[in-house]
Scaffold this motif. Structure first.
Motif, PDB file in Angstrom:
ATOM      1  N   ASP A 239       0.804  -1.218   0.000  1.00 30.19           N
ATOM      2  CA  ASP A 239       0.000   0.000   0.000  1.00 30.19           C
ATOM      3  C   ASP A 239       0.837   1.268   0.000  1.00 30.19           C
ATOM      4  OD1 ASP A 239      -2.171  -1.631   0.038  1.00 30.19           O
ATOM      5  OD2 ASP A 239      -2.547  -1.449   2.187  1.00 30.19           O
ATOM      6  N   THR A 240       2.051   1.196   0.504  1.00 31.62           N
ATOM      7  CA  THR A 240       2.884   2.407   0.569  1.00 31.62           C
ATOM      8  C   THR A 240       3.895   2.434  -0.578  1.00 31.62           C
ATOM      9  OG1 THR A 240       4.345   1.260   2.120  1.00 31.62           O
ATOM     10  CG2 THR A 240       2.627   2.657   3.055  1.00 31.62           C
ATOM     11  N   LEU A 241       4.894   1.554  -0.500  1.00 27.46           N
ATOM     12  CA  LEU A 241       5.912   1.531  -1.555  1.00 27.46           C
ATOM     13  C   LEU A 241       5.303   1.169  -2.898  1.00 27.46           C
ATOM     14  CD1 LEU A 241       9.000  -0.108   0.180  1.00 27.46           C
ATOM     15  CD2 LEU A 241       8.665   2.278  -0.430  1.00 27.46           C
ATOM     16  N   GLY A 242       4.353   0.225  -2.883  1.00 25.68           N
ATOM     17  CA  GLY A 242       3.723  -0.156  -4.146  1.00 25.68           C
ATOM     18  C   GLY A 242       3.036   1.015  -4.807  1.00 25.68           C
ATOM     19  N   HIS A 243       2.333   1.807  -3.995  1.00 27.54           N
ATOM     20  CA  HIS A 243       1.650   2.986  -4.551  1.00 27.54           C
ATOM     21  C   HIS A 243       2.643   3.977  -5.132  1.00 27.54           C
ATOM     22  CE1 HIS A 243      -0.872   6.543  -4.793  1.00 27.54           C
ATOM     23  NE2 HIS A 243      -0.016   7.165  -3.983  1.00 27.54           N
ATOM     24  N   TYR A 244       3.659   4.319  -4.359  1.00 28.48           N
ATOM     25  CA  TYR A 244       4.631   5.311  -4.830  1.00 28.48           C
ATOM     26  C   TYR A 244       5.408   4.810  -6.041  1.00 28.48           C
ATOM     27  CZ  TYR A 244       3.998   8.519  -0.920  1.00 28.48           C
ATOM     28  OH  TYR A 244       3.475   9.429  -0.038  1.00 28.48           O
ATOM     29  N   LEU A 245       5.831   3.549  -5.999  1.00 22.99           N
ATOM     30  CA  LEU A 245       6.587   3.021  -7.131  1.00 22.99           C
ATOM     31  C   LEU A 245       5.745   2.986  -8.404  1.00 22.99           C
ATOM     32  CD1 LEU A 245       8.569   0.128  -5.406  1.00 22.99           C
ATOM     33  CD2 LEU A 245       9.440   2.341  -6.176  1.00 22.99           C
ATOM     34  N   THR A 246       4.437   2.731  -8.237  1.00 23.68           N
ATOM     35  CA  THR A 246       3.561   2.753  -9.410  1.00 23.68           C
ATOM     36  C   THR A 246       3.520   4.144 -10.025  1.00 23.68           C
ATOM     37  OG1 THR A 246       2.189   0.972  -8.515  1.00 23.68           O
ATOM     38  CG2 THR A 246       1.190   2.383 -10.190  1.00 23.68           C
ATOM     39  N   VAL A 247       3.317   5.144  -9.184  1.00 23.75           N
ATOM     40  CA  VAL A 247       3.262   6.518  -9.692  1.00 23.75           C
ATOM     41  C   VAL A 247       4.600   6.933 -10.283  1.00 23.75           C
ATOM     42  CG1 VAL A 247       2.803   8.916  -9.065  1.00 23.75           C
ATOM     43  CG2 VAL A 247       1.476   7.079  -8.012  1.00 23.75           C
ATOM     44  N   ILE A 248       5.695   6.570  -9.613  1.00 32.31           N
ATOM     45  CA  ILE A 248       7.029   6.905 -10.143  1.00 32.31           C
ATOM     46  C   ILE A 248       7.248   6.243 -11.494  1.00 32.31           C
ATOM     47  CG2 ILE A 248       9.502   6.552  -9.759  1.00 32.31           C
ATOM     48  CD1 ILE A 248       8.936   6.854  -6.751  1.00 32.31           C
ATOM     49  N   VAL A 250       4.977   5.436 -13.671  1.00 28.53           N
ATOM     50  CA  VAL A 250       4.174   6.162 -14.670  1.00 28.53           C
ATOM     51  C   VAL A 250       4.883   7.452 -15.099  1.00 28.53           C
ATOM     52  CG1 VAL A 250       2.009   7.407 -15.034  1.00 28.53           C
ATOM     53  CG2 VAL A 250       1.995   5.163 -13.916  1.00 28.53           C
ATOM     54  N   GLN A 251       5.439   8.189 -14.153  1.00 25.48           N
ATOM     55  CA  GLN A 251       6.117   9.438 -14.473  1.00 25.48           C
ATOM     56  C   GLN A 251       7.370   9.185 -15.331  1.00 25.48           C
ATOM     57  OE1 GLN A 251       4.982  12.435 -13.909  1.00 25.48           O
ATOM     58  NE2 GLN A 251       3.181  11.687 -12.764  1.00 25.48           N
ATOM     59  N   LEU A 252       8.106   8.125 -14.994  1.00 24.94           N
ATOM     60  CA  LEU A 252       9.296   7.824 -15.790  1.00 24.94           C
ATOM     61  C   LEU A 252       8.928   7.361 -17.193  1.00 24.94           C
ATOM     62  CD1 LEU A 252      11.527   6.032 -13.113  1.00 24.94           C
ATOM     63  CD2 LEU A 252      11.749   8.362 -13.993  1.00 24.94           C
ATOM     64  N   GLU A 253       7.849   6.599 -17.342  1.00 23.11           N
ATOM     65  CA  GLU A 253       7.395   6.223 -18.679  1.00 23.11           C
ATOM     66  C   GLU A 253       6.983   7.456 -19.476  1.00 23.11           C
ATOM     67  OE1 GLU A 253       4.293   3.416 -18.185  1.00 23.11           O
ATOM     68  OE2 GLU A 253       5.635   1.724 -17.746  1.00 23.11           O
ATOM     69  N   LYS A 254       6.341   8.380 -18.796  1.00 21.31           N
ATOM     70  CA  LYS A 254       5.955   9.633 -19.451  1.00 21.31           C
ATOM     71  C   LYS A 254       7.190  10.403 -19.898  1.00 21.31           C
ATOM     72  CE  LYS A 254       3.423  13.917 -18.516  1.00 21.31           C
ATOM     73  NZ  LYS A 254       2.641  14.675 -17.498  1.00 21.31           N
ATOM     74  N   ALA A 255       8.227  10.429 -19.061  1.00 23.83           N
ATOM     75  CA  ALA A 255       9.455  11.135 -19.433  1.00 23.83           C
ATOM     76  C   ALA A 255      10.097  10.492 -20.652  1.00 23.83           C
ATOM     77  CB  ALA A 255      10.418  11.145 -18.251  1.00 23.83           C
ATOM     78  N   VAL A 270      10.258  13.712 -14.746  1.00 25.07           N
ATOM     79  CA  VAL A 270      11.402  13.242 -13.953  1.00 25.07           C
ATOM     80  C   VAL A 270      11.430  13.931 -12.604  1.00 25.07           C
ATOM     81  CG1 VAL A 270      13.921  13.165 -13.834  1.00 25.07           C
ATOM     82  CG2 VAL A 270      12.756  12.628 -15.980  1.00 25.07           C
ATOM     83  N   SER A 271      11.135  15.253 -12.596  1.00 26.10           N
ATOM     84  CA  SER A 271      11.111  15.988 -11.337  1.00 26.10           C
ATOM     85  C   SER A 271      10.035  15.439 -10.417  1.00 26.10           C
ATOM     86  CB  SER A 271      10.862  17.475 -11.617  1.00 26.10           C
ATOM     87  OG  SER A 271      10.786  18.200 -10.396  1.00 26.10           O
ATOM     88  N   ASP A 272       8.847  15.147 -10.993  1.00 32.56           N
ATOM     89  CA  ASP A 272       7.783  14.571 -10.165  1.00 32.56           C
ATOM     90  C   ASP A 272       8.186  13.192  -9.632  1.00 32.56           C
ATOM     91  OD1 ASP A 272       6.252  16.788 -10.609  1.00 32.56           O
ATOM     92  OD2 ASP A 272       5.118  15.923 -12.273  1.00 32.56           O
ATOM     93  N   ALA A 273       8.856  12.409 -10.478  1.00 34.85           N
ATOM     94  CA  ALA A 273       9.296  11.091 -10.036  1.00 34.85           C
ATOM     95  C   ALA A 273      10.275  11.204  -8.879  1.00 34.85           C
ATOM     96  CB  ALA A 273       9.906  10.323 -11.197  1.00 34.85           C
ATOM     97  N   LYS A 274      11.184  12.176  -8.955  1.00 33.61           N
ATOM     98  CA  LYS A 274      12.152  12.375  -7.875  1.00 33.61           C
ATOM     99  C   LYS A 274      11.447  12.806  -6.588  1.00 33.61           C
ATOM    100  CE  LYS A 274      16.332  14.911  -6.620  1.00 33.61           C
ATOM    101  NZ  LYS A 274      15.778  15.286  -5.312  1.00 33.61           N
ATOM    102  N   ARG A 275      10.452  13.705  -6.740  1.00 34.44           N
ATOM    103  CA  ARG A 275       9.707  14.153  -5.559  1.00 34.44           C
ATOM    104  C   ARG A 275       8.954  12.982  -4.920  1.00 34.44           C
ATOM    105  NH1 ARG A 275       4.558  15.303  -5.297  1.00 34.44           N
ATOM    106  NH2 ARG A 275       4.384  15.402  -7.569  1.00 34.44           N
ATOM    107  N   LEU A 276       8.356  12.157  -5.748  1.00 31.93           N
ATOM    108  CA  LEU A 276       7.627  11.004  -5.213  1.00 31.93           C
ATOM    109  C   LEU A 276       8.567  10.004  -4.547  1.00 31.93           C
ATOM    110  CD1 LEU A 276       5.111  10.446  -8.137  1.00 31.93           C
ATOM    111  CD2 LEU A 276       4.564  11.250  -5.835  1.00 31.93           C
TER     112      LEU A 276
END
Length: 432
Positions: A239-248, A250-255, A270-276
């Motif tokens: 629920d924690t790492l899985g959620h963040y890693l999923t969003v990260i 997605v952001q890296l795929e977008k980059a 990339v900046s959003d991925a780093k923040r997450l």
């Protein structure tokens, strides 16, 4: 801290001497009542040797061969007691007990014939005593009557027809009768002690069995607690790492997609991925701190607002509606609702491709209701019953269902192909 093993209590020199003495002298008195039987066995030849033929004793002098036979019979009787204890202890088999009792009766009668019934009647006291110990107190009373009748009949019919007409005869009969009563009282006491000891041994066995069962139960409880804690940690990681890693992810795929066409959006991703990633690290630290200490309060509303903000993108609008107050709801209930929202939003981001998401939290008097609905592509809910059909999302919903069960809650999912998804979690208020 490692426990120091308990060392055996040292045995003193005096105790060691007692143990060595007991080891070498056990044959003198193997069982408690053997002291009585031994003294009775020895009394006949001793009294015959020292008192028969004495001026104060109206008995004729025994020939030497009779004294030798008396000593041999006494030795055999003493040996029977010791050999019996050596072979069977205090649990003599019934057939062996019958044979040994008959052998003793024959030997005692032989001693009585050699002694002309001067001192040997005392040996008759042993017969009801042993019969009671072998076969029970009722059989012992029967042998008591037998021994009394045998003594009276032999005195009257064989040795002295006018025996009961003399004061000495009546005196001897009274002493003999009292001896039989005393022997039966001893038998009753020995049987009571044996019964008490058997109950004590049985109780000790039951205590030992209970101890073993408690030990087995404790091991099972420890194993269940370990399994429960592993499942809890698995849910937290998902629920924690899985959620963040999923969003990260997605952001890296977008980059990667916009790296050549839209460099600015790629850099922002990339900046959003780093923040997450930083937020994920902070979340891990908070989780570790929560394992070490207990917090009575938890900022539920700010955490929900932050979660919604993380899910907002240009392509997806997420709205949060709060109704009522979370006051009075336990931290565990609030955390369960937060994880339910987190799991639902993660699945929206991974699977639904929705553009509109509505999250509603209703705090009533007796329960809290979380409703999450989207306009995504939806799915066939019958797939939830098939293992592995939803991949990681299926495991996440399973973990969410387990979380809700722990707090007495329920989970309901409504969806269909092309019609979006509606997730609703209900949790009773319970105790604070």
């Amino acid at each position: 801290m490692q426990e120091t093993p308990l060392l055996p209590t040292p045995i003193s020199a005096k105790q060691q001497r007692r143990e060595r003495l007991r080891r070498w002298t056990w044959w003198l008195v193997p069982k408690p009542f053997d002291l009585v039987t031994t003294l009775l066995y020895l009394s006949v030849p001793v009294l015959s040797i020292f008192f028969v033929g004495d001026a104060n004793c109206d008995c004729q002098q025994f020939p030497a061969w009779r004294v030798v036979l008396l000593l041999l019979a006494t030795l055999v009787l003493l040996s029977i007691d010791r050999v019996e204890y050596m072979l069977y202890g205090e649990e003599t088999p019934q057939k062996v007990a019958i044979a040994l009792l008959l052998t003793r009766i024959v030997l005692i009668e032989g001693v009585a014939q050699l002694d002309d019934l001067h001192f040997s009647p005392f040996l008759y006291l042993i017969i009801p005593l042993l019969a009671s110990l072998y076969f029970g107190i009722v059989i012992g009373y029967g042998f008591m009557v037998f021994a009394w009748g045998l003594y009276v009949c032999k005195e009257l019919l064989v040795y002295n027809h006018n025996w009961l007409r003399s004061a000495n005869g009546v005196h001897d009969l009274m002493i003999y009768t009292l001896g039989l009563i005393f022997a039966m009282a001893m038998a009753n006491a020995f049987l009571g002690e044996r019964c008490s000891r058997s109950r004590t041994e049985l109780l000790l066995q039951e205590v030992e069995m209970s101890h073993q069962q408690l030990k087995a139960y404790a091991e099972q409880v420890a194993e269940l607690a370990t399994t429960k804690e592993r499942n809890r940690l698995a849910r937290d990681i998902h629920d924690t790492l899985g959620h963040y890693l999923t969003v990260i992810n997605v952001q890296l795929e977008k980059a990667l997609v916009f790296r050549d066409k839209k460099p600015q959006e790629a850099d922002q991703a990339v900046s959003d991925a780093k923040r997450l990633a930083s937020e994920a690290l902070d979340d891990v630290r908070r989780s570790v701190a929560a394992l070490r200490t207990t917090q009575d309060t938890w900022p539920f509303v700010p955490a929900m607002v932050e979660l919604i903000e993380h899910m907002q993108t240009e392509q997806r609008c997420v709205e949060l509606t709060l109704e009522g107050s979370e006051a009075g709801f336990s931290k565990q209930v609030l955390l369960t609702l937060y994880r339910a929202a987190q799991e639902g939003l993660t699945n929206v981001q991974k699977h639904s491709h929705a553009t509109q998401v509505q999250v509603t939290l209703q705090f009533a008097e007796d329960e809290a209701i979380l409703t999450l609905s989207d306009n995504g592509r939806g799915f066939d809910t019958s797939m939830l019953g098939r293992q592995g059909t939803l991949g990681e999302g299926g495991y996440g919903l399973q973990g969410l269902h387990e979380r809700l069960q722990l707090v007495g809650g329920s989970l309901q999912i409504e969806s269909g192909e092309g019609s979006g998804t509606r997730l609703q979690a209900r949790v009773p208020k319970g105790r604070e």
